[in-house]
Design a protein around this motif. Structure first.
Motif, PDB file in Angstrom:
ATOM      1  N   MET A  53      43.014  34.076  50.787  1.00  0.00           N
ATOM      2  CA  MET A  53      41.838  34.800  50.236  1.00  0.00           C
ATOM      3  C   MET A  53      42.206  35.162  48.784  1.00  0.00           C
ATOM      4  O   MET A  53      41.214  34.713  47.728  1.00  0.00           O
ATOM      5  N   LYS A  54      43.809  35.626  48.188  1.00  0.00           N
ATOM      6  CA  LYS A  54      43.770  36.269  47.176  1.00  0.00           C
ATOM      7  C   LYS A  54      43.959  34.700  46.314  1.00  0.00           C
ATOM      8  O   LYS A  54      43.680  35.414  45.538  1.00  0.00           O
ATOM      9  N   LYS A  55      44.527  34.126  46.800  1.00  0.00           N
ATOM     10  CA  LYS A  55      45.062  33.113  46.092  1.00  0.00           C
ATOM     11  C   LYS A  55      43.414  32.250  45.138  1.00  0.00           C
ATOM     12  O   LYS A  55      42.992  32.044  44.409  1.00  0.00           O
ATOM     13  N   LYS A  56      42.282  32.532  46.668  1.00  0.00           N
ATOM     14  CA  LYS A  56      41.291  31.660  46.032  1.00  0.00           C
ATOM     15  C   LYS A  56      40.450  32.432  45.275  1.00  0.00           C
ATOM     16  O   LYS A  56      40.342  31.790  43.965  1.00  0.00           O
ATOM     17  N   ILE A  57      40.948  33.843  45.053  1.00  0.00           N
ATOM     18  CA  ILE A  57      40.289  34.591  44.371  1.00  0.00           C
ATOM     19  C   ILE A  57      40.873  34.915  42.745  1.00  0.00           C
ATOM     20  O   ILE A  57      40.108  34.387  42.092  1.00  0.00           O
ATOM     21  N   PHE A  58      42.260  35.065  42.853  1.00  0.00           N
ATOM     22  CA  PHE A  58      42.962  34.945  41.503  1.00  0.00           C
ATOM     23  C   PHE A  58      42.489  33.133  40.796  1.00  0.00           C
ATOM     24  O   PHE A  58      42.448  33.211  39.655  1.00  0.00           O
ATOM     25  N   ASP A  59      42.229  32.180  41.948  1.00  0.00           N
ATOM     26  CA  ASP A  59      41.668  31.018  41.224  1.00  0.00           C
ATOM     27  C   ASP A  59      40.447  30.823  40.562  1.00  0.00           C
ATOM     28  O   ASP A  59      39.860  30.807  39.394  1.00  0.00           O
ATOM     29  N   SER A  60      39.648  31.596  41.232  1.00  0.00           N
ATOM     30  CA  SER A  60      38.518  31.522  40.632  1.00  0.00           C
ATOM     31  C   SER A  60      38.828  32.325  39.626  1.00  0.00           C
ATOM     32  O   SER A  60      37.348  32.210  38.325  1.00  0.00           O
ATOM     33  N   ILE A  61      38.936  33.724  39.722  1.00  0.00           N
ATOM     34  CA  ILE A  61      39.442  34.249  38.082  1.00  0.00           C
ATOM     35  C   ILE A  61      39.961  33.575  36.943  1.00  0.00           C
ATOM     36  O   ILE A  61      39.144  33.548  36.103  1.00  0.00           O
ATOM     37  N   TYR A  62      40.492  33.043  37.666  1.00  0.00           N
ATOM     38  CA  TYR A  62      41.077  32.608  36.122  1.00  0.00           C
ATOM     39  C   TYR A  62      40.572  31.050  35.742  1.00  0.00           C
ATOM     40  O   TYR A  62      40.658  31.125  34.437  1.00  0.00           O
ATOM     41  N   SER A  63      39.427  30.571  36.610  1.00  0.00           N
ATOM     42  CA  SER A  63      38.854  29.894  35.428  1.00  0.00           C
ATOM     43  C   SER A  63      37.559  30.059  35.549  1.00  0.00           C
ATOM     44  O   SER A  63      36.572  29.431  35.168  1.00  0.00           O
ATOM     45  N   GLY A  64      37.384  30.867  35.348  1.00  0.00           N
ATOM     46  CA  GLY A  64      35.809  31.865  35.177  1.00  0.00           C
ATOM     47  C   GLY A  64      35.187  31.541  35.615  1.00  0.00           C
ATOM     48  O   GLY A  64      33.496  32.198  35.073  1.00  0.00           O
ATOM     49  N   LYS A  65      34.850  31.366  37.433  1.00  0.00           N
ATOM     50  CA  LYS A  65      34.223  31.352  38.267  1.00  0.00           C
ATOM     51  C   LYS A  65      33.907  33.306  38.550  1.00  0.00           C
ATOM     52  O   LYS A  65      34.110  33.052  40.127  1.00  0.00           O
ATOM     53  N   PHE A  66      33.210  33.825  37.959  1.00  0.00           N
ATOM     54  CA  PHE A  66      33.392  35.344  38.357  1.00  0.00           C
ATOM     55  C   PHE A  66      32.110  35.018  39.634  1.00  0.00           C
ATOM     56  O   PHE A  66      32.550  36.452  40.575  1.00  0.00           O
ATOM     57  N   GLU A  67      31.460  34.680  39.290  1.00  0.00           N
ATOM     58  CA  GLU A  67      30.564  34.922  40.591  1.00  0.00           C
ATOM     59  C   GLU A  67      30.582  34.818  42.251  1.00  0.00           C
ATOM     60  O   GLU A  67      30.560  35.403  42.981  1.00  0.00           O
ATOM     61  N   GLU A  68      32.108  33.306  41.941  1.00  0.00           N
ATOM     62  CA  GLU A  68      32.698  33.172  43.261  1.00  0.00           C
ATOM     63  C   GLU A  68      33.660  34.398  43.501  1.00  0.00           C
ATOM     64  O   GLU A  68      33.679  34.566  44.789  1.00  0.00           O
ATOM     65  N   ALA A  69      34.110  34.813  42.768  1.00  0.00           N
ATOM     66  CA  ALA A  69      35.570  35.457  42.815  1.00  0.00           C
ATOM     67  C   ALA A  69      34.897  36.719  43.478  1.00  0.00           C
ATOM     68  O   ALA A  69      35.364  37.729  44.437  1.00  0.00           O
ATOM     69  N   LEU A  70      33.787  37.595  42.754  1.00  0.00           N
ATOM     70  CA  LEU A  70      32.783  38.986  43.115  1.00  0.00           C
ATOM     71  C   LEU A  70      31.746  38.462  44.202  1.00  0.00           C
ATOM     72  O   LEU A  70      32.534  39.622  45.137  1.00  0.00           O
ATOM     73  N   LYS A  71      31.626  37.099  44.769  1.00  0.00           N
ATOM     74  CA  LYS A  71      31.225  37.378  46.513  1.00  0.00           C
ATOM     75  C   LYS A  71      32.636  37.934  47.720  1.00  0.00           C
ATOM     76  O   LYS A  71      32.329  38.292  48.553  1.00  0.00           O
ATOM     77  N   ALA A  72      34.093  37.436  46.841  1.00  0.00           N
ATOM     78  CA  ALA A  72      34.390  37.139  48.449  1.00  0.00           C
ATOM     79  C   ALA A  72      35.559  38.803  47.785  1.00  0.00           C
ATOM     80  O   ALA A  72      36.698  38.928  49.408  1.00  0.00           O
ATOM     81  N   MET A  73      35.032  39.766  47.484  1.00  0.00           N
ATOM     82  CA  MET A  73      36.128  40.799  47.468  1.00  0.00           C
ATOM     83  C   MET A  73      34.155  42.117  46.790  1.00  0.00           C
ATOM     84  O   MET A  73      33.944  42.024  47.190  1.00  0.00           O
ATOM     85  N   ASN A  74      34.921  43.639  47.434  1.00  0.00           N
ATOM     86  CA  ASN A  74      34.541  44.299  46.955  1.00  0.00           C
ATOM     87  C   ASN A  74      35.472  45.450  46.282  1.00  0.00           C
ATOM     88  O   ASN A  74      36.869  44.956  46.217  1.00  0.00           O
ATOM     89  N   VAL A  75      34.654  46.118  46.116  1.00  0.00           N
ATOM     90  CA  VAL A  75      35.396  47.804  45.375  1.00  0.00           C
ATOM     91  C   VAL A  75      36.960  48.142  45.683  1.00  0.00           C
ATOM     92  O   VAL A  75      37.780  48.411  45.711  1.00  0.00           O
ATOM     93  N   SER A  76      36.631  48.331  47.739  1.00  0.00           N
ATOM     94  CA  SER A  76      37.942  48.313  48.138  1.00  0.00           C
ATOM     95  C   SER A  76      38.997  47.759  48.511  1.00  0.00           C
ATOM     96  O   SER A  76      39.981  47.893  48.144  1.00  0.00           O
ATOM     97  N   TRP A  77      38.363  46.084  48.256  1.00  0.00           N
ATOM     98  CA  TRP A  77      40.208  45.093  48.442  1.00  0.00           C
ATOM     99  C   TRP A  77      40.242  45.062  46.946  1.00  0.00           C
ATOM    100  O   TRP A  77      41.379  45.045  46.505  1.00  0.00           O
ATOM    101  N   LEU A  78      39.128  45.436  45.850  1.00  0.00           N
ATOM    102  CA  LEU A  78      40.359  46.044  44.392  1.00  0.00           C
ATOM    103  C   LEU A  78      40.981  46.651  44.348  1.00  0.00           C
ATOM    104  O   LEU A  78      41.754  46.483  44.091  1.00  0.00           O
ATOM    105  N   SER A  79      40.475  48.157  44.921  1.00  0.00           N
ATOM    106  CA  SER A  79      41.834  49.031  45.160  1.00  0.00           C
ATOM    107  C   SER A  79      42.767  48.806  45.390  1.00  0.00           C
ATOM    108  O   SER A  79      44.369  48.934  45.080  1.00  0.00           O
ATOM    109  N   GLN A  80      42.886  47.987  46.859  1.00  0.00           N
ATOM    110  CA  GLN A  80      44.361  47.646  47.469  1.00  0.00           C
ATOM    111  C   GLN A  80      44.803  47.024  46.890  1.00  0.00           C
ATOM    112  O   GLN A  80      46.485  47.103  46.737  1.00  0.00           O
ATOM    113  N   ASN A  81      44.476  46.084  46.140  1.00  0.00           N
ATOM    114  CA  ASN A  81      45.318  44.895  45.133  1.00  0.00           C
ATOM    115  C   ASN A  81      45.173  45.077  43.807  1.00  0.00           C
ATOM    116  O   ASN A  81      45.729  43.989  43.228  1.00  0.00           O
ATOM    117  N   GLU A  82      45.599  46.074  43.370  1.00  0.00           N
ATOM    118  CA  GLU A  82      45.179  46.895  41.667  1.00  0.00           C
ATOM    119  C   GLU A  82      46.477  46.980  41.199  1.00  0.00           C
ATOM    120  O   GLU A  82      46.956  45.800  39.930  1.00  0.00           O
TER     121      GLU A  82
END
Length: 144
Positions: free
Chosen positions: A1-30
């Motif tokens: 899942m992390k790889k998919k999120i980061f790949d989405s971010i690197y390619s500018g697919k922010f909506e896709e990455a946003l759908k796969a996470m929340n603030v808690s996930w972001l905090s845990q992966n700071e």
């Protein structure tokens, strides 16, 4: 899942990455976000955090992480420190407990060309010490 999120971010697919996470996930992966910034030097990581913040305007987490990235991994970019300071100030404005973020601001007083005034640094240090008398950074600022 992390790889998919980061790949989405690197390619500018922010909506896709946003759908796969929340603030808690972001905090845990700071730490991983910041590590990826150092490894990839991909500014889309910061741009994503700005995007994330626009959908979660009362959350300081993405702003703090973006501030840390600009302060460390992207400080070589012209205006990097200024952008970092801006992220921290924004985080303080929405934080439920801004005191825990204030100490980050003191870094910008210690730069060869300070980005905050001596008066502001002293006031921040006093605010910090009123809640945490053991703060080494705040105590150092007041001793200068």
């Amino acid at each position: 899942m992390k790889k998919k999120i980061f790949d989405s971010i690197y390619s500018g697919k922010f909506e896709e990455a946003l759908k796969a996470m929340n603030v808690s996930w972001l905090s845990q992966n700071e730490d991983e976000f910041i590590e990826q910034a150092f490894i990839t030097q991909n500014i889309n990581l910061v741009k994503f955090l700005e995007y994330f913040s626009s959908f979660q305007p009362s959350e300081e987490v993405p702003l703090i992480i973006a501030g840390k990235m600009m302060q460390t991994a992207f400080n070589h970019i012209e205006g990097g420190y200024e952008k970092s300071l801006s992220f921290y100030r924004s985080a303080i404005s929405v934080a439920r407990d801004p005191s825990r973020i204030q100490e980050y601001l003191l870094f910008f007083y210690d730069l060869p060309t300070p980005l905050i005034s001596q008066e502001e640094a002293i006031q921040i240090a006093k605010d910090i010490l009123s809640r945490n008398p053991e703060s080494e950074t705040a105590n150092r600022i007041l001793r200068q």
